[in-house]
Every structure is written in C-alpha cells, then in structure tokens.
Design a protein around this motif. Structure first.
Motif, PDB file in Angstrom:
ATOM      1  N   HIS A   1      27.555  31.372  44.766  1.00  0.00           N
ATOM      2  CA  HIS A   1      28.668  30.817  45.527  1.00  0.00           C
ATOM      3  C   HIS A   1      29.987  31.522  45.221  1.00  0.00           C
ATOM      4  O   HIS A   1      30.777  31.778  46.121  1.00  0.00           O
ATOM      5  CB  HIS A   1      28.805  29.320  45.228  1.00  0.00           C
ATOM      6  N   ARG A   2      30.207  31.855  43.942  1.00  0.00           N
ATOM      7  CA  ARG A   2      31.532  32.360  43.589  1.00  0.00           C
ATOM      8  C   ARG A   2      31.526  33.501  42.586  1.00  0.00           C
ATOM      9  O   ARG A   2      32.595  33.903  42.124  1.00  0.00           O
ATOM     10  CB  ARG A   2      32.377  31.213  43.003  1.00  0.00           C
ATOM     11  N   HIS A   3      30.378  34.031  42.214  1.00  0.00           N
ATOM     12  CA  HIS A   3      30.372  35.103  41.223  1.00  0.00           C
ATOM     13  C   HIS A   3      30.748  36.421  41.892  1.00  0.00           C
ATOM     14  O   HIS A   3      30.112  36.867  42.843  1.00  0.00           O
ATOM     15  CB  HIS A   3      29.004  35.234  40.565  1.00  0.00           C
ATOM     16  N   VAL A   4      31.803  37.034  41.388  1.00  0.00           N
ATOM     17  CA  VAL A   4      32.338  38.265  41.972  1.00  0.00           C
ATOM     18  C   VAL A   4      32.256  39.383  40.946  1.00  0.00           C
ATOM     19  O   VAL A   4      32.631  39.195  39.779  1.00  0.00           O
ATOM     20  CB  VAL A   4      33.806  38.070  42.416  1.00  0.00           C
ATOM     21  N   LYS A   5      31.802  40.529  41.373  1.00  0.00           N
ATOM     22  CA  LYS A   5      31.852  41.721  40.532  1.00  0.00           C
ATOM     23  C   LYS A   5      32.715  42.763  41.237  1.00  0.00           C
ATOM     24  O   LYS A   5      32.432  43.153  42.370  1.00  0.00           O
ATOM     25  CB  LYS A   5      30.469  42.297  40.273  1.00  0.00           C
ATOM     26  N   VAL A   6      33.786  43.159  40.565  1.00  0.00           N
ATOM     27  CA  VAL A   6      34.645  44.206  41.105  1.00  0.00           C
ATOM     28  C   VAL A   6      34.025  45.540  40.706  1.00  0.00           C
ATOM     29  O   VAL A   6      33.958  45.877  39.527  1.00  0.00           O
ATOM     30  CB  VAL A   6      36.077  44.088  40.554  1.00  0.00           C
ATOM     31  N   LEU A   7      33.565  46.292  41.685  1.00  0.00           N
ATOM     32  CA  LEU A   7      32.888  47.554  41.417  1.00  0.00           C
ATOM     33  C   LEU A   7      33.875  48.673  41.109  1.00  0.00           C
ATOM     34  O   LEU A   7      33.509  49.650  40.451  1.00  0.00           O
ATOM     35  CB  LEU A   7      32.011  47.924  42.615  1.00  0.00           C
ATOM     36  N   SER A   8      35.096  48.526  41.594  1.00  0.00           N
ATOM     37  CA  SER A   8      36.130  49.525  41.310  1.00  0.00           C
ATOM     38  C   SER A   8      37.491  48.841  41.298  1.00  0.00           C
ATOM     39  O   SER A   8      38.015  48.470  42.348  1.00  0.00           O
ATOM     40  CB  SER A   8      36.117  50.641  42.352  1.00  0.00           C
ATOM     41  N   LEU A   9      38.050  48.662  40.106  1.00  0.00           N
ATOM     42  CA  LEU A   9      39.378  48.074  40.010  1.00  0.00           C
ATOM     43  C   LEU A   9      40.429  48.955  40.682  1.00  0.00           C
ATOM     44  O   LEU A   9      41.374  48.462  41.288  1.00  0.00           O
ATOM     45  CB  LEU A   9      39.751  47.865  38.537  1.00  0.00           C
ATOM     46  N   ARG A  10      40.230  50.261  40.581  1.00  0.00           N
ATOM     47  CA  ARG A  10      41.179  51.183  41.213  1.00  0.00           C
ATOM     48  C   ARG A  10      41.206  50.962  42.715  1.00  0.00           C
ATOM     49  O   ARG A  10      42.287  50.890  43.328  1.00  0.00           O
ATOM     50  CB  ARG A  10      40.811  52.626  40.890  1.00  0.00           C
ATOM     51  N   ALA A  11      40.037  50.828  43.322  1.00  0.00           N
ATOM     52  CA  ALA A  11      39.985  50.598  44.760  1.00  0.00           C
ATOM     53  C   ALA A  11      40.564  49.251  45.129  1.00  0.00           C
ATOM     54  O   ALA A  11      41.260  49.117  46.150  1.00  0.00           O
ATOM     55  CB  ALA A  11      38.525  50.685  45.242  1.00  0.00           C
ATOM     56  N   LEU A  12      40.329  48.230  44.291  1.00  0.00           N
ATOM     57  CA  LEU A  12      40.879  46.902  44.574  1.00  0.00           C
ATOM     58  C   LEU A  12      42.401  46.928  44.473  1.00  0.00           C
ATOM     59  O   LEU A  12      43.095  46.302  45.294  1.00  0.00           O
ATOM     60  CB  LEU A  12      40.298  45.864  43.606  1.00  0.00           C
ATOM     61  N   LYS A  13      42.939  47.663  43.507  1.00  0.00           N
ATOM     62  CA  LYS A  13      44.396  47.784  43.387  1.00  0.00           C
ATOM     63  C   LYS A  13      44.969  48.471  44.622  1.00  0.00           C
ATOM     64  O   LYS A  13      46.027  48.077  45.119  1.00  0.00           O
ATOM     65  CB  LYS A  13      44.750  48.585  42.138  1.00  0.00           C
ATOM     66  N   ASP A  14      44.274  49.480  45.111  1.00  0.00           N
ATOM     67  CA  ASP A  14      44.731  50.176  46.322  1.00  0.00           C
ATOM     68  C   ASP A  14      44.749  49.208  47.514  1.00  0.00           C
ATOM     69  O   ASP A  14      45.686  49.202  48.312  1.00  0.00           O
ATOM     70  CB  ASP A  14      43.821  51.363  46.634  1.00  0.00           C
TER      71      ASP A  14
END
Length: 232
Positions: A216-229
């Motif tokens: 339901h809510r488990h998130v894995k950020v595969l690239s913090l750099r891309a998320l920051k962008d």
C-alpha cells in the motif's frame, strides 16, 4: 567531561544523538528520563487537540506524526509532518495551536511540561538547540511555501516524497526505501492537489523508473538524484 552514565533507555534513541537531548548533560538526561514515560500509538490515534491544554511534550522516537488545523466549518488542513527525533508540542504556550495525530504507528517519549520548561530555563545549551531547531523549522516552512505557491503538480509530489525519504528513508547514498506515512488523500491535502492528480504523478514517477512502489505505501527511491531533479 562527566563520566556519569547515560540512562540505558536513551543509549540508542535518536533524540539523544540528534534531537534536543543531544545537548543535555548526563545528570540532566537522567532527570528527564526519571520523569519520562514511553508510549505507543496506533496509526490514526489522536495525540493532541487544537486549542487543547498543553500538559507535556514528547520526543518522537519512531514513526510519523501529522499536524493539522481545523477551520470553523470543519474542513481540515494538513500542515506538517514530524519524524524522529522531532519534539512534539509548542513550548511555553497554554494551548496547542495544532492537532496532532499518529500518521503511522508511533512511539513517543513523553515528559511533563514543567520538567522540560525548567530544563530550558537552566540550560543555555538547550536554549540554543531549541532556537536552532525553530529556525530550521522556519526555513522548511518558507521552502514549503515556495513548493505550494510556485511548483507544478509533478514537482510538488516529488518534493513530498523527497522530504519523507530524507527524514525516514534507509538505504544507500542514491537509493532509499521508506513507508509513506500518509495516504493519497492526505498527500493531496498537504500538496493542494486532487487525489487523482497525486495518483497520476506517482504513476509517472514509477513508469519513469524514479521510484518503485509495493504494497500500500512502501516506496523505494531508485535514484535520489532523479527525484531531486523532478522536485525542481
């Protein structure tokens, strides 16, 4: 440097190393610990009522707390999230300006109002730590004003995911995982968007390989750099 022992319950507590307790001496810490009680709360449980009397404060030691305001007509606005090792409660005020609710299962270290306020009055180190934290909170509030006032829907959703990743995520330098403490309705409320818009933007982040979502809510950020962008 004092060689007095630190209370065992405080040894692995994030508030001891990163929160207000980090600047307390062993004797001050023991005094606070003697008056503290540890409580656990299920997600959705109310922790403080807006305009309710303030009798004590608490360090968040695990989980997340959501802060909200209620308008006269009953509408509720989510205005903030707290994580370990944040201090819950407004110091030196008779009534709470906000309502607090457990966003996830939460653990708190609670202490009476008079105990902490007496420590603040006697400790210059604690006063400075509280001032530093207050200024940091002010900076974050101003940054969030920019997010809500100028950023696109895509940037807002990415900004919220980035905020939670930084505060509660675990992993490597560029990949972290966390359980999102709030659902889509609260995300929409916090971001000033519709639930449908939030869901669309989360799906776009998934399809572009920036994040992965399971359960339901488990998130894995595969690239913090891309998320920051994406957060602008």
């Amino acid at each position: 440097m004092s060689s007095e022992p630190v209370p065992s319950a405080c040894l692995d507590c994030r508030a001891r190393h990163e929160g207000i307790c980090a600047v307390l001496s062993p004797s001050e810490l023991r005094h606070l610990a003697r008056n503290a009680r540890h409580t656990r709360h299920d997600a959705g449980e109310g922790l403080a009522l807006e305009s309710g009397e303030i009798n004590g404060y608490a360090n968040v030691t695990n989980g997340a707390v959501k802060l909200s305001r209620v308008l006269r007509d009953g509408r509720q606005q989510l205005v903030g999230l707290q994580f370990a090792p944040d201090l819950m409660g407004r110091l030196f005020r008779a009534e709470s300006p906000l309502s607090a609710e457990a966003a996830s299962d939460v653990e708190l270290c609670r202490f009476p109002r008079g105990v902490l306020e007496a420590l603040v009055a006697s400790s210059s180190n604690l006063k400075q730590r509280l001032l530093d934290q207050s200024l940091h909170d002010l900076d974050e509030a101003r940054e969030w004003m920019v997010t809500l006032g100028r950023k696109s829907a895509a940037e807002r959703v990415a900004s919220l995911l980035l905020l939670v990743a930084k505060r509660s995520g675990r992993g490597s330098a560029d990949s972290v995982a966390f359980d999102m403490p709030i659902g889509r309705a609260d995300m929409a409320d916090f971001l000033g968007l519709t639930i449908e818009t939030v869901s669309r933007q989360v799906s776009k982040l998934r399809h572009s390989g920036v994040i992965a979502v399971s359960g339901h809510r488990h998130v894995k950020v595969l690239s913090l750099r891309a998320l920051k962008d994406r957060a602008g």
